[in-house]
Motif scaffolding. Structure first.
Motif, short mmCIF file in Angstrom:
data_model
loop_
_atom_site.label_atom_id
_atom_site.label_comp_id
_atom_site.label_asym_id
_atom_site.label_seq_id
_atom_site.Cartn_x
_atom_site.Cartn_y
_atom_site.Cartn_z
N GLY A 283 34.18 56.36 36.25
CA GLY A 283 35.54 56.07 36.70
C GLY A 283 35.66 54.71 37.34
O GLY A 283 35.38 53.67 36.73
N CYS A 284 36.03 54.70 38.61
CA CYS A 284 36.37 53.46 39.32
C CYS A 284 35.27 52.41 39.29
O CYS A 284 35.52 51.24 38.96
N ILE A 285 34.06 52.80 39.65
CA ILE A 285 32.99 51.80 39.79
C ILE A 285 32.66 51.12 38.46
O ILE A 285 32.73 49.90 38.36
N PRO A 286 32.30 51.86 37.41
CA PRO A 286 31.97 51.16 36.16
C PRO A 286 33.15 50.46 35.52
O PRO A 286 33.00 49.36 34.97
N SER A 287 34.35 51.05 35.60
CA SER A 287 35.50 50.40 34.96
C SER A 287 35.88 49.10 35.66
O SER A 287 36.18 48.09 35.01
N LYS A 288 35.84 49.11 36.99
CA LYS A 288 36.20 47.89 37.71
C LYS A 288 35.12 46.83 37.55
O LYS A 288 35.42 45.62 37.55
N ARG A 289 33.85 47.24 37.41
CA ARG A 289 32.79 46.26 37.15
C ARG A 289 32.99 45.61 35.78
O ARG A 289 32.89 44.40 35.63
N ALA A 290 33.31 46.43 34.79
CA ALA A 290 33.54 45.89 33.46
C ALA A 290 34.76 44.98 33.44
O ALA A 290 34.77 43.94 32.77
N LEU A 291 35.80 45.35 34.18
CA LEU A 291 36.98 44.50 34.28
C LEU A 291 36.63 43.16 34.93
O LEU A 291 37.10 42.10 34.52
N ARG A 292 35.77 43.21 35.96
CA ARG A 292 35.37 41.98 36.64
C ARG A 292 34.58 41.06 35.71
O ARG A 292 34.79 39.85 35.69
N ILE A 293 33.69 41.65 34.92
CA ILE A 293 32.93 40.84 33.96
C ILE A 293 33.88 40.21 32.94
O ILE A 293 33.77 39.02 32.62
N GLY A 294 34.83 41.01 32.47
CA GLY A 294 35.82 40.47 31.54
C GLY A 294 36.64 39.36 32.16
O GLY A 294 36.97 38.36 31.51
N GLU A 295 36.95 39.51 33.45
CA GLU A 295 37.70 38.48 34.16
C GLU A 295 36.92 37.17 34.21
O GLU A 295 37.48 36.09 34.01
N LEU A 296 35.61 37.28 34.48
CA LEU A 296 34.78 36.08 34.54
C LEU A 296 34.71 35.40 33.17
O LEU A 296 34.77 34.18 33.06
N TYR A 297 34.57 36.21 32.12
CA TYR A 297 34.58 35.65 30.77
C TYR A 297 35.90 34.95 30.47
O TYR A 297 35.95 33.88 29.86
N TRP A 298 36.99 35.58 30.93
CA TRP A 298 38.31 35.02 30.67
C TRP A 298 38.47 33.67 31.38
O TRP A 298 39.07 32.74 30.84
N GLN B 24 44.93 53.81 32.99
CA GLN B 24 43.63 53.75 32.32
C GLN B 24 43.71 52.98 31.01
O GLN B 24 42.83 52.16 30.70
N ALA B 25 44.77 53.20 30.25
CA ALA B 25 44.93 52.50 28.98
C ALA B 25 45.05 51.00 29.19
O ALA B 25 44.46 50.20 28.45
N LEU B 26 45.82 50.59 30.20
CA LEU B 26 45.99 49.17 30.46
C LEU B 26 44.68 48.51 30.88
O LEU B 26 44.34 47.42 30.43
N GLU B 27 43.94 49.19 31.75
CA GLU B 27 42.67 48.62 32.20
C GLU B 27 41.68 48.47 31.05
O GLU B 27 41.03 47.43 30.89
N PHE B 28 41.56 49.49 30.22
CA PHE B 28 40.62 49.42 29.10
C PHE B 28 41.08 48.39 28.07
O PHE B 28 40.25 47.73 27.44
N SER B 29 42.39 48.25 27.88
CA SER B 29 42.86 47.28 26.90
C SER B 29 42.46 45.87 27.29
O SER B 29 41.96 45.09 26.47
N GLN B 30 42.65 45.52 28.56
CA GLN B 30 42.28 44.18 29.01
C GLN B 30 40.77 44.00 29.06
O GLN B 30 40.23 42.96 28.70
N MET B 31 40.06 45.04 29.51
CA MET B 31 38.60 45.00 29.56
C MET B 31 38.02 44.68 28.20
O MET B 31 37.20 43.76 28.04
N TYR B 32 38.43 45.43 27.19
CA TYR B 32 37.85 45.26 25.85
C TYR B 32 38.31 43.97 25.20
O TYR B 32 37.53 43.30 24.50
N LYS B 33 39.57 43.60 25.41
CA LYS B 33 40.05 42.35 24.83
C LYS B 33 39.26 41.16 25.36
O LYS B 33 38.88 40.25 24.61
N ARG B 34 38.98 41.17 26.64
CA ARG B 34 38.26 40.06 27.25
C ARG B 34 36.77 40.07 26.90
O ARG B 34 36.07 39.08 27.14
N LEU B 35 36.30 41.17 26.36
CA LEU B 35 34.92 41.24 25.87
C LEU B 35 34.85 41.00 24.36
O LEU B 35 33.86 41.33 23.72
N GLY B 36 35.93 40.45 23.82
CA GLY B 36 35.92 40.01 22.42
C GLY B 36 36.33 41.03 21.40
O GLY B 36 36.04 40.87 20.21
#
Length: 449
Positions: free
Chosen positions: A43-58, A173-185
């Motif tokens: 939930g929160c911990i892994p999803s927010k970590r993945a979002l943060r990595i995507g943010e750095l890539y972005w 959840q859908a919004l977070e995963f959409s941005q996470m995956y988009k930013r990971l290519g």
């Protein structure tokens, strides 16, 4: 007979066992699956970590364009796994060892109003707390089970690399995963059946959220019905909707969660509410006066901090005869996209209101960051100007919202916020700016007025 039996060892369960020890009680905790429940594991911990990595890539987007640097999908999720293992040990396994608790791992079910069975063992208790959390909701879609799909679990621990994904759902959840995956290519399409994404938020917020997602290249389709999922010969999938078809590598379900109530609750005289969760009163007591419930299993706001708080409150009420209640009006909600989407409060029935919306391009800090998106909307009681609700789209809105939490919780007015000096330049100035908007045109104000 046990003094206190806690069923579930996620956020609510851990908060409950800690509170029980404070009250001098050694609880018996029964749980199954990874220690820590949803938040730390899937939930929160892994999803927010993945979002943060995507943010750095972005943030490296200019380098990508110039030098061809691409996001490393596999490394990103390997880092997620590492962080989860670290925090699960430090915040759950090590914490558990710091308290006086009997731990039983297994799936429990009630056999009477004061007893459960787990691993063939019958455990009787004076008081119980149900804190079994929630699981992904799986909608009825033709061909879905045959074609296969991902939930948040697979999306956070992907068994394979994908180049495209269709996300069914349009809420947090859908919004977070959409941005996470988009930013990971990954190419992403969001399919939401309502007319707007995050449909239970203010319309201005929904539209602003859709705008920044689409500007990142995420396809957002609203007012759409998914009719069928087909698995193709090459292993990818075709999503059939009432507005056409889309072919993707994988389908991710983000259509909400359902309470985990498969506990033979009828034997305990515990009944469900209209949401399919455990029915509780204002003190978190179920229809059995010796059994309490906390967290996602209630089927209301499914939020990690609320679950922990409810676990503490329910334990106090069960073991110390206190009568504490939960004020959910002042519980904040945040969608951790970039920019954040945050809110607190709601409009009470029968109250006359007025509202103001301020675009964050009026905020100097937003201009400094070069962020073209963002707004804040405040709804107040007409006359008294007591703050009823605040919703915001903007960088660090998840932090700013806590000022609004205090305003809602303690009945502050826009005048209270105006009379509070805010640091300059900060995003939190948005709270003062929207308050000033009830009296003046903020587009005609200088800085720090």
């Amino acid at each position: 007979m046990k003094d206190f039996v806690i069923i579930g060892y996620g956020a609510a369960g851990f908060a409950a066992l800690i509170e029980a020890n404070k009250l001098g009680i050694k609880p018996t905790v029964i749980g199954y699956g990874p220690l820590g429940g949803t938040c730390v594991n899937v939930g929160c911990i892994p999803s927010k970590r993945a979002l943060r990595i995507g943010e750095l890539y972005w943030d490296m987007s200019k380098l990508r364009e110039k030098y061809g640097i691409s996001p490393d999908f596999d490394s990103a999720f390997e880092d997620v796994r590492r962080l989860v293992e670290e925090l699960r040990k430090r915040k759950y396994e090590d914490v558990l060892n710091s308290y006086d608790v009997e731990l039983i791992q297994g799936k429990a079910h009630f056999i009477s109003p004061n007893a459960v069975k787990v691993n063939g063992q019958v455990i009787e208790g004076k008081k119980f707390l149900i804190a079994t959390g929630s699981s992904p909701f799986i909608p009825e879609i033709k061909g879905l089970k045959e074609a296969g799909f991902w939930t948040n679990v697979e999306a956070l621990y992907p068994p394979k690399r994908v180049d495209s994904v269709a996300i069914i759902g349009g809420r947090a959840q859908a919004l977070e995963f959409s941005q996470m995956y988009k930013r990971l290519g990954v190419d992403v399409v969001v399919l939401e059946r309502s007319k707007v994404i995050i449909p239970d938020w203010e319309p201005e917020v929904s539209l602003e959220a859709q705008k920044f997602l689409e500007d990142e290249g995420i396809y957002v389709v609203t007012d759409v019905k998914v009719k069928e999922i087909k698995k193709n010969e090459g292993g990818n999938k075709t999503v059939v909707t009432d507005r056409g078809e889309v072919e993707v590598d994988e389908v991710l379900l983000a259509a909400g969660r359902r309470p985990n109530v498969d506990l033979n609750l009828e034997s305990a005289n515990v009944y469900l509410n209209e949401r399919g969760g455990v029915r509780v009163d204002e003190e978190l007591r179920t229809t059995n006066p010796n059994i309490y419930a906390a967290g996602d299993v209630i089927g209301d706001l499914m939020l990690e901090p609320l679950a922990g708080y409810e676990g503490t409150v329910a334990t106090k009420n069960a073991l110390s005869n206190s009568h504490k209640k939960i004020d959910k009006r002042s519980v904040p909600q945040v969608v951790f996209t970039q920019p954040n989407i945050a809110r607190v409060g709601w409009v009470e029935k029968g109250v006359e209101t007025e509202s103001r919306v301020v675009k964050l391009d009026e905020l100097p800090k937003s201009a400094i960051l070069g962020d073209p998106y963002g707004l804040i909307k405040m709804v107040v009681e007409r006359g008294s100007k007591r703050v009823l609700s605040v919703q915001m789209v903007g960088e660090d809105a998840g932090e700013v919202i806590h000022e609004a939490v205090l305003a809602v919780k303690y009945g502050l007015t826009v005048d209270d916020l105006i009379d509070t000096v805010h640091a300059f330049p900060t995003m939190s100035e948005a709270m003062r700016l929207v308050s000033l908007a009830f009296y003046t045109d903020v587009t005609k104000l200088s800085c720090c007025v």
